[in-house]
Design an enzyme around this catalytic site. Structure first.
Site, PDB file in Angstrom:
ATOM      1  N   CYS A 110      69.986  52.716  58.997  1.00  0.00           N
ATOM      2  CA  CYS A 110      70.302  51.658  59.971  1.00  0.00           C
ATOM      3  C   CYS A 110      69.366  50.464  59.812  1.00  0.00           C
ATOM      4  O   CYS A 110      69.627  49.390  60.341  1.00  0.00           O
ATOM      5  CB  CYS A 110      70.218  52.196  61.397  1.00  0.00           C
ATOM      6  SG  CYS A 110      68.582  52.804  61.829  1.00  0.00           S
TER       7      CYS A 110
ATOM      8  N   CYS B  56      67.768  58.452  65.884  1.00  0.00           N
ATOM      9  CA  CYS B  56      66.912  57.401  66.449  1.00  0.00           C
ATOM     10  C   CYS B  56      65.642  58.013  67.053  1.00  0.00           C
ATOM     11  O   CYS B  56      64.570  57.416  66.993  1.00  0.00           O
ATOM     12  CB  CYS B  56      67.657  56.626  67.518  1.00  0.00           C
ATOM     13  SG  CYS B  56      69.347  56.199  67.043  1.00  0.00           S
TER      14      CYS B  56
HETATM   15 FE1  FES Z   1      68.661  52.932  63.963  1.00  0.00          FE
HETATM   16 FE2  FES Z   1      69.009  53.968  66.330  1.00  0.00          FE
HETATM   17  S1  FES Z   1      70.544  53.120  65.054  1.00  0.00           S
HETATM   18  S2  FES Z   1      67.196  53.890  65.189  1.00  0.00           S
END
Ligand code: FES
Length: 142
Positions: free
Chosen positions: A33, A102
């Site tokens: 991400c 996360c």
């Molecule tokens: Fe990257 Fe939550 S989507 S830490």
């Protein structure tokens, strides 16, 4: 989909910021991400007396780090090292399955800050803290 605790910690995160004279700083990221977490700790006599975090991360990363800082503040390094992302997620009343990763940033950034603390003392942190995959895939600073 998000619990009240998650919404509360996301809207009012605790311990956000930096500690200019920190005793240890940990930075980790998630290559998928691209989110980054930075954790600062003050240590006195093996006790984490202060902790702050900064993140370029999603709401779940903010909420998990916020509650994680509350769970380690005033506790010993040994206790902080035992804090798993699972315990953090439980304390928040759960996270959606695709957001569990996360919470890993919170756990890893605390471990990275403790590892940095040991390094500054001239102590090899690996036997104590274990390996920290600083940037999974190594792309988080890109
Ligand atoms: Fe990257 Fe939550 S989507 S830490």
């Amino acid at each position: 989909m998000y619990t009240e605790q998650v919404m509360d910690h996301f809207a009012h995160p605790r311990n956000v910021g930096e500690i200019p004279d920190a005793d240890g700083i940990g930075e980790v990221g998630n290559a998928v991400c691209g989110d980054i977490m930075k954790m600062y700790i003050k240590v006195d006599n093996d006790v984490i007396t202060d902790v702050k975090f900064k993140t370029y991360g999603c709401g779940s990363a903010i909420a998990t780090s916020s509650i994680a800082t509350e769970m380690i503040k005033g506790h010993t390094i040994e206790e902080a090292l035992k804090l798993s992302n699972k315990a953090v997620v439980e304390a928040l009343g759960g996270l959606p399955a695709h957001k569990i990763h996360c919470s890993v940033l919170a756990e890893q950034s605390i471990k990275a800050a403790i590892a940095d603390y040991y390094k500054r003392q001239g102590i090899d942190p690996t036997p104590i803290v274990g390996e920290i995959p600083e940037c999974e895939g190594g792309h988080c600073h890109a």
